[in-house]
Design an enzyme around this catalytic site. Structure first.
Site, mmCIF file in Angstrom:
data_model
loop_
_atom_site.group_PDB
_atom_site.id
_atom_site.type_symbol
_atom_site.label_atom_id
_atom_site.label_comp_id
_atom_site.label_asym_id
_atom_site.label_seq_id
_atom_site.Cartn_x
_atom_site.Cartn_y
_atom_site.Cartn_z
ATOM 1 N N SER A 1 -5.084 -13.262 -12.070
ATOM 2 C CA SER A 1 -3.746 -12.628 -12.247
ATOM 3 C C SER A 1 -3.456 -12.253 -10.748
ATOM 4 C CB SER A 1 -3.913 -11.248 -13.016
ATOM 5 O OG SER A 1 -4.729 -10.383 -12.259
ATOM 6 N N ASP A 2 -2.269 -11.653 -10.660
ATOM 7 C CA ASP A 2 -2.010 -11.188 -9.251
ATOM 8 C C ASP A 2 -2.500 -9.554 -9.431
ATOM 9 O OD1 ASP A 2 -1.027 -10.598 -6.722
ATOM 10 O OD2 ASP A 2 0.828 -11.279 -6.933
ATOM 11 N N TYR A 3 -2.327 -8.909 -8.397
ATOM 12 C CA TYR A 3 -2.788 -7.329 -8.257
ATOM 13 C C TYR A 3 -2.291 -6.439 -9.332
ATOM 14 C CZ TYR A 3 -4.797 -4.034 -4.855
ATOM 15 O OH TYR A 3 -5.694 -3.119 -4.464
#
Ligand code: BGC
Length: 768
Positions: free
Chosen positions: A292-294
């Site tokens: 995932s992104d942050y």
């Protein structure tokens, strides 16, 4: 083989894999057999908690953090097997210590994977990616990733959150700095080049990094250019313009994919099963893992997809394997399993993909493979990397205008160098240089003195602050002081600069953005040069001295005044550590500029989105003159200020007409198109010869031009070369509304030239 692996594991009391080089290209199912056996055996020993732990990517803080959250208790989480990988840990010693926690402290001794935002170089920082793309030099872009991989792996890392390949048509979006610009063909070439550069031929070699293509998908389509904003686009537009670079990275064998923050067709990317499974894995055949992104899993709560348990289950089911920072997987998956909202197979699938990545990186054979202090001492910030940084920066700058050969500057002249950015280290690296030490940058003033040599006089005056707008300054200073405000009154700064200009033969004004005025969460609704610097430029113009304007920015700016009133205009972007030397090399003509824009420069923000591969509409304006009831604006021409593909040289090139090998092409055949390019000036130089195609009649409206090929050639003065492109039916295809990649028989136009607007034309027909 199974027996051997199990024996090795039993003997070590942990997990050790046989040392096998894992080549990603051309691998076969049988090549994967030892890995599959190893991972299966390991997973048999893992508890459910340990499997879930592998899906957890944490940052203990210390690097640049882009979300509000930092993970607490990382050490105890590693020891209890609750962590699969870390990022934001910089330096070989620290990474070794963290790896020791996993190897000596956790039950199964599964090594951690260590990632970082190695975006444009590592500790040695190169120009921002948008600038690198403007070189149109794919071998160089590949080399930039190769050099970065060598340095980053020597410092303990094995995973890079790069390449960022989001197509962008809106310069208000600050993250255009991180990508290759607006074109899917060029963007795909750059994406593949970077993957090859990072990953090399053998991922288990100690100097190759696993790449991570991001942000999947369509992040660059954020509405209004506002970061993290919604994306809504037709499937046809998605396939034709936005998806190709991600696909190119997959085809080049990228090991991992990062999901984006935005929604795609109304479902956030991190929980979008169509995107992460149907498209990515079933259609494209991706075999690696998705991170995932942050905190993008958690952010699906704000998107309105449910609570943390619901969004975590949604993400895992969709095909997301690793949860960055948010710990939603860690804290909710067990509950979802108990409530039968997930199955153990969902967990196993993700866990297997992450263990496979670690296997491919050779971490099971030697968890400290990337932690060799002697390599760090030799490779990190080594002189050869600085030399490469200088070369990359020279080749990334774009000469936009050069009236009366104002450039190159003459040695022996007196030069007034003006601007807050001209004597500054903290802004040279540009955005996303998390490991680069800005203090190691060469300021432009220093570079000009060195390259100008003793006979040349460089006078310096600051002239203006980057901005006097305290709110903008504050927002740009979140990662330390990039915009400093001089205590003197603005007028005093200008007077000093004007007096300095009065003593000089030529003025070089370096203006633009502070480095954090572009990048993540750095969208701008006004993309002009801040007023303080514009007022300075106006005062300098009034001196009557030749005015060279150098623009540093992470995005195309709207520069109509600067284009009109400068004698020469050079787009320098953010050049990385060697900015000062490289810029001086270009200004003094040691390097003859060869960059070409990969994003259109608008006249004003009202023209945005603006891009060369636009559709014709039913009412195209026939000439550049305003015509009522055609598609245009009352107050600004349709044409941009500088077109895609534009860029000048200190020499000049002429193009012959196009010679075709035939006027018709059968679906299985090809057509050759040749132009003769001559260097008609008095210097050696490089030219990017660009090929565009237009489909004149088709069942889906087509752009007025699509870039289909290019060649960067070197011509000595007076030299001429034939450049031949071979066009096949592949170059004529488009995505129709059934999402079929088809070519339709009929008439086509072919353009070859020096930019997307300055071209020769020829016609041909695709037969049935
Ligand atoms: C960015 C990513 C980056 C990640 C980790 C996020 O905010 O969108 O591009 O890789 O942070 O630093």
């Amino acid at each position: 083989m199974i027996k051997q692996v199990l024996v090795a594991m039993a003997l070590a009391g942990g997990v050790t894999a046989p040392a096998v080089g894992y080549a990603q290209a051309g691998k076969t199912a049988s090549a994967d057999a030892p890995m599959n056996t190893f991972v299966s055996a390991l997973m048999k020993k893992m508890t459910l908690e340990e499997k879930i732990g592998q899906l957890n990517l944490l940052t203990p803080g210390g690097g640049i953090l882009t979300g509000a959250v930092v993970n607490p208790d990382v050490e105890s989480k590693i020891k209890s097997g609750n962590v699969g990988g870390l990022f934001g840990v910089i330096g070989v010693d620290k990474i070794r210590q963290a790896q020791e926690l996993a190897i000596n402290g956790s039950r199964l001794k599964i090594p951690l994977i260590f990632g970082s935002d190695v975006i444009h170089g590592y500790k040695t920082t190169f120009p921002i990616p948008l600038a690198l793309a403007c070189s149109w030099d794919m071998p160089m872009i590949e080399r930039s990733a190769r050099v970065a991989a060598t340095e980053a792996t020597a410092d303990g890392l094995c995973w890079a959150f790069s390449p960022m390949v989001d197509i962008a048509r809106d310069p208000r979006w600050g993250r255009v700095a991180e990508g290759s610009g607006e074109d899917p063909y060029l963007g795909s070439q750059a994406a593949a080049a970077m993957v090859r550069g990072y990953q090399g031929k053998d991922l288990s070699a100690d100097n190759t990094l696993m790449a991570c293509v991001k942000h999947f998908a369509l992040y660059g389509g954020a509405e209004g250019g506002r970061d993290y904003n919604s994306v809504d686009m037709s499937m046809q537009k998605m396939y034709e313009f936005y998806l190709p670079p991600y696909k190119a990275a997959i085809d080049a064998g990228v090991g991992s994919v990062m999901s984006s923050f935005n929604d795609v067709n109304g479902v956030p990317a991190s929980g979008n099963r169509w995107l992460l499974t149907d498209l990515l894995r079933r259609q494209w055949g991706f075999k690696g893992f998705v991170v995932s992104d942050y905190t993008s899993v958690n952010e699906m709560i704000a998107h309105g997809m449910g609570d943390l348990q619901a969004v975590s289950a949604l993400a895992l089911k969709a095909g997301l394997d690793m949860d960055m920072v948010g710990e939603g997987f860690l804290t909710t998956i067990k509950k979802s399993l108990a409530e039968k909202k997930l199955t153990v197979a969902d967990v196993d699938r993700a866990c297997r993909r992450i263990l496979e990545a670690k296997y491919k990186l050779g971490l099971f054979t030697d968890p400290y493979r990337y932690c060799k202090p002697e390599r760090a001492a030799k490779e990190v910030l080594s002189p050869d990397k600085r030399a490469a940084a200088r070369e990359f920066a020279q080749r990334s700058m774009v000469l936009l205008k050069n009236r009366n050969n104002t450039l190159p500057l003459k040695r022996g002249a007196t030069i007034a160098l003006v601007g807050a950015l001209a004597n500054n280290r903290s802004n040279m690296l540009g955005t996303w240089a998390v490991s680069g030490d800005a203090q190691l940058s060469i300021p432009i003033l220093d570079g000009m003195k060195t390259v100008g040599g003793t006979g040349t006089t460089i006078l310096y005056a600051r002239g203006a602050n980057i901005t006097d707008d305290t709110l903008l300054a504050r927002n740009a200073n979140v990662f330390g002081e990039k915009v400093d405000i001089d205590p003197r009154a603005p007028q005093a700064l200008i007077e000093e600069a004007v007096a300095t200009a009065g003593r000089a033969d030529v003025v070089v004004a370096v203006v633009g953005e502070a480095s954090e005025m572009s990048g993540e969460a750095a969208s701008r609704s006004d993309i002009t040069i801040p007023q303080s610097q514009r007022t300075l430029l106006e005062a300098l113009k009034r001196t009557g001295k030749p005015l060279v304007i150098v623009v540093m920015s992470g995005r195309p700016l709207a520069l109509p005044w600067e284009a009109e009133h400068s004698d020469a205009l050079l787009q320098a972007w953010f050049g990385g550590h060697e900015t000062g030397n490289a810029l001086a090399d270009v200004l003094f003509g040691n390097y003859n500029p060869s960059g070409k824009l990969t994003m259109t420069f608008p006249r004003n923000v009202g023209q945005v989105p603006i891009y060369y591969n636009m559709k014709n509409t039913g009412r195209p304006q026939p000439t550049t003159e305003f015509r009522k009831f055609t598609s245009n604006y009352l107050d600004v021409p349709n044409e941009p200020l500088f077109v895609f593909g534009h860029g000048l040289s200190y020499t000049s090139f002429s193009y012959s007409g196009i010679r075709l090998t035939g006027k018709t092409m059968s679906p299985g055949g090809t057509i050759g198109a040749t132009v003769t390019v001559a260097n008609t000036g008095d210097r050696d130089g490089e030219e990017v010869v660009q090929l565009y195609i237009r489909d004149l009649v088709s069942s889906v409206t087509q752009p007025v031009k699509k870039l289909k090929d290019f060649r960067k050639i070197y011509l000595k003065k007076g030299e001429r070369k034939d450049v031949t492109f071979e066009i096949s039916v592949e170059d004529l295809r488009f995505w129709n509304n059934d999402l079929k990649w088809i070519a339709e028989p009929g008439d086509f136009k072919l353009f070859i030239g020096t930019s997307s607007a300055n071209v020769q034309e020829a016609d041909f027909t695709l037969t049935k």
